[in-house]
Design an enzyme around this catalytic site. Structure first.
Site, short mmCIF file in Angstrom:
data_model
loop_
_atom_site.label_atom_id
_atom_site.label_comp_id
_atom_site.label_asym_id
_atom_site.label_seq_id
_atom_site.Cartn_x
_atom_site.Cartn_y
_atom_site.Cartn_z
N SER B 147 104.05 16.33 69.16
CA SER B 147 104.86 15.53 68.76
C SER B 147 104.79 15.94 66.65
CB SER B 147 105.34 14.14 68.59
OG SER B 147 106.32 13.46 68.27
N ASP B 223 112.73 14.44 77.38
CA ASP B 223 112.27 13.94 75.70
C ASP B 223 113.45 13.51 74.78
OD1 ASP B 223 111.44 13.63 72.87
OD2 ASP B 223 109.78 15.20 73.97
N HIS B 256 108.44 12.67 76.37
CA HIS B 256 107.78 12.98 75.33
C HIS B 256 106.11 11.93 75.61
CE1 HIS B 256 107.47 14.58 72.32
NE2 HIS B 256 107.15 12.61 70.92
#
Lengths: 276, 276
Positions: B147, B223, B256
């Site tokens: 991320s 996600d 995620h």
């Protein structure tokens, strides 16, 4: 049963669930990993009982079991270690009260109403799993656990002959009758009569005739609780006297943490897979 | 450097350490896994940069990297994501301030004194690793991240050609110039002049001529940040235009979380091992 979270992991689904337990009188949270499988496939289940201070989350976060469960096609269930909540009795000692149910059905006040983790893990939660996870084949169950949960796995398997085709433990409390953690918990939950404790002591159960086909135990040789609380030598002697095929592996340098558990987790899942 | 904890794990040592950072003006905590190795063996190192809200602990607890690092003989280093402490500025937004350093050297007040995660990760911490972990061969470095940390890995690798023999990312923020998280962070840390942001945007760096030999990116197709923040299509276009060999894998059903990261971690470690 309420779904708190579900996420794809290693091709399967890691879930966390909550239900109202009639046995403990509280909501209880547990996690279930369902590996990738065909729509009509039935899967064996491995129960993992956690140690002092833990919830379902410790092994779910740190146990590193999903890869091996996906490979072997095993459902992995992790219950909590006690009832919890503001209305539930507790103790200042982290090794007693909430987070430390010791997998007993308490008979002493104020614990007796809620602290019934024996019945919860032996009876109620298996019923929930059987009804909510229809892919689980309840004729193929294995059980393992860590520390207090190793004690739970051993005693539940010994008291329920034939139910578990696979039994193992990580650094189990071998004999609650013979260590401070056990003395505090069993006297608190069950009262002063030590005869009532024997149902919750793997070594006593074996001496009284309970049997397992075989048993894998890993123990960190650098575990700070080894001498004072865990005492694998007592289990080794009880198994030797009873002719139980115990594989006890002392692991040099390993402590009591999830670094130890996760390192050997895949061995315990392979042990279970070979028997399920 | 102070040792906060060390434990045997998968035959090696998982440590957590703290040092006084001259760059951030704070104590900084990081984790290092050293796999089993011969006394005279030199080992490659894989840097893992974490995402928003994370410390070193998230990947250390949940990343499931130790088995693969032990198999391949790779040291794994996980820094924190920002300076921290009561004397360090912060923001109510979890995507800005402490836990959200974005791997930039801030120029705006009140951030400029402490929020220098670019220099910390590019310069200071590698010096600490080289001096405190003499088994690390600093000529064999790889970098990855998740991320915000995927953004960090890409931009640090692009700005330092030749330093990293392996680059990959899990669900990276492909272009901070093109998403709300990035706009908030880069305007806050660097000011309103968007020209100053280009050094911290993988797609802009590639358009400006920076290159990688190849790149592995995994992205969960389920996600929740995919469309609004991560935008892998921007990275895909930039790599295609520049002739960078990008392997972008959209992973069906994955979100995620660390369930996504841990599932594909061993692939990224194998990717690194093949290049280190």
């Amino acid at each position: 049963m309420e779904t708190l979270s579900e996420a794809r992991a290693f091709g399967g689904t890691q879930g966390v669930y909550r239900h109202a337990s009639a046995v403990t009188g509280t909501d209880m949270t547990f996690s279930v990993y369902v590996p990738p499988h065909a729509a009509d496939q039935r899967l064996p289940v491995l129960w993992y009982l956690s140690g002092l201070t833990c919830t379902h989350a410790n092994v779910t976060d740190k146990g590193e079991y999903r890869r091996a469960c996906a490979e072997h096609g095993i459902v992995f269930v992790a219950p909590d270690t006690s009832p919890r909540g503001s209305g539930v009795p507790d103790d200042e000692d982290w090794a007693f009260g909430q987070g430390a149910g010791f997998y007993v059905d308490a008979t002493e006040e104020p614990w007796a109403a809620n602290f019934r983790m024996r019945s919860y893990v032996e009876d109620e939660l298996p019923g929930v799993i059987a009804s909510e996870f229809p892919m689980v084949d309840m004729t193929r169950q294995g059980i393992t656990g860590h520390s207090m949960g190793g004690h739970g796995a051993l005693t539940i398997a010994l008291r329920n002959p034939g139910r578990f085709k696979s039994v193992s433990a990580f650094a189990p409390i071998a004999s609650p009758l013979s260590c401070p953690w056990g003395e505090k918990a069993l006297s608190g939950y069950l009262g002063a009569d030590r005869a009532a404790w024997a149902d919750y002591d793997a070594c006593a159960l074996i001496r009284d005739g309970a049997r397992l086909d075989n048993l894998l135990v890993d123990q960190g040789a650098a575990d700070g609780f080894l001498e004072g609380q865990l005492k694998p030598a007592l289990l080794e002697r009880a198994c030797a006297d009873a002719g139980i095929d115990l594989t006890l592996r002392m692991q040099p340098g390993y402590d009591h943490s999830y670094h130890f558990v996760s390192t050997f987790m895949s061995d315990h899942i392979a042990w279970a897979a070979a028997r399920l």
